[in-house]
Design a protein around this motif. Sequence first.
Motif, short mmCIF file in Angstrom:
data_model
loop_
_atom_site.label_atom_id
_atom_site.label_comp_id
_atom_site.label_asym_id
_atom_site.label_seq_id
_atom_site.Cartn_x
_atom_site.Cartn_y
_atom_site.Cartn_z
N VAL A 21 0.84 -1.20 0.00
CA VAL A 21 0.00 0.00 0.00
C VAL A 21 0.88 1.25 0.00
N ALA A 24 2.28 1.85 -3.41
CA ALA A 24 1.25 2.33 -4.33
C ALA A 24 0.92 3.79 -4.06
N LEU A 25 0.89 4.19 -2.78
CA LEU A 25 0.62 5.59 -2.44
C LEU A 25 1.75 6.49 -2.97
N LEU A 28 1.36 7.11 -6.53
CA LEU A 28 0.30 8.07 -6.85
C LEU A 28 0.69 9.51 -6.47
N PHE A 30 1.71 10.49 -3.29
CA PHE A 30 1.57 10.80 -1.87
C PHE A 30 2.89 10.45 -1.15
N GLY A 32 4.41 11.87 1.32
CA GLY A 32 4.53 12.12 2.75
C GLY A 32 4.26 10.92 3.63
N VAL A 33 3.87 9.82 3.01
CA VAL A 33 3.51 8.63 3.79
C VAL A 33 4.79 7.86 4.11
N SER A 34 5.13 7.75 5.38
CA SER A 34 6.38 7.10 5.75
C SER A 34 6.19 5.66 6.20
N SER A 35 5.01 5.30 6.62
CA SER A 35 4.78 3.93 7.09
C SER A 35 3.30 3.58 6.99
N VAL A 36 3.01 2.35 6.60
CA VAL A 36 1.63 1.89 6.51
C VAL A 36 1.54 0.51 7.17
N ARG A 37 0.55 0.34 8.04
CA ARG A 37 0.28 -0.98 8.60
C ARG A 37 -1.19 -1.27 8.33
N GLN A 38 -1.47 -2.47 7.85
CA GLN A 38 -2.86 -2.81 7.56
C GLN A 38 -3.35 -3.92 8.48
N GLY A 39 -4.52 -3.73 9.01
CA GLY A 39 -5.12 -4.75 9.86
C GLY A 39 -6.58 -4.93 9.51
#
Lengths: 76, 76
Positions: A21, A24-25, A28, A30, A32-39
């Motif tokens: 994710v 992909a961000l 696109l 974005f 500024g997104v430094s970390s993504v965790r999905q639950g």
Amino acid sequence: MKATVTVMLKTGVLDPQGEAVKSALHGLGFDGVSSVRQGKVIELDVADGTTEAEIGAMCEQLLANTVIESYSVDMS
Amino acid sequence: MKATVTVMLKTGVLDPQGEAVKSALHGLGFDGVSSVRQGKVIELDVADGTTEAEIGAMCEQLLANTVIESYSVDMS
């Protein structure tokens, strides 16, 4: 009554879905997104009087893999 | 700063994953569960100053399929 269970991978457990994710961000724009965790989040309609301990038992037995996942329960 | 995005199937959209969880809970003896909906939660670490509108744009473009899913954003 409603109960909401949130299940996340424990800190330190690799999250390839979150990494995908994030990539992909960035793709696109974005940046500024430094970390993504999905639950996952599970909304349960339960009988009145169901205790948080019972919801906890559901998590331990089925909803979460407690080896690698942590869960939190929110009753309302 | 952190942002938490919760994505759920819209009301009325069939949720086979939730139905499967409900059946499994009944099989384990948790008969008080009348309905289960499963969604996903995405925790983002974003740059300071990122607005809720930008997170909304991420949801519209990638994180949620707005035809069948609704999302909510929580900044903290």
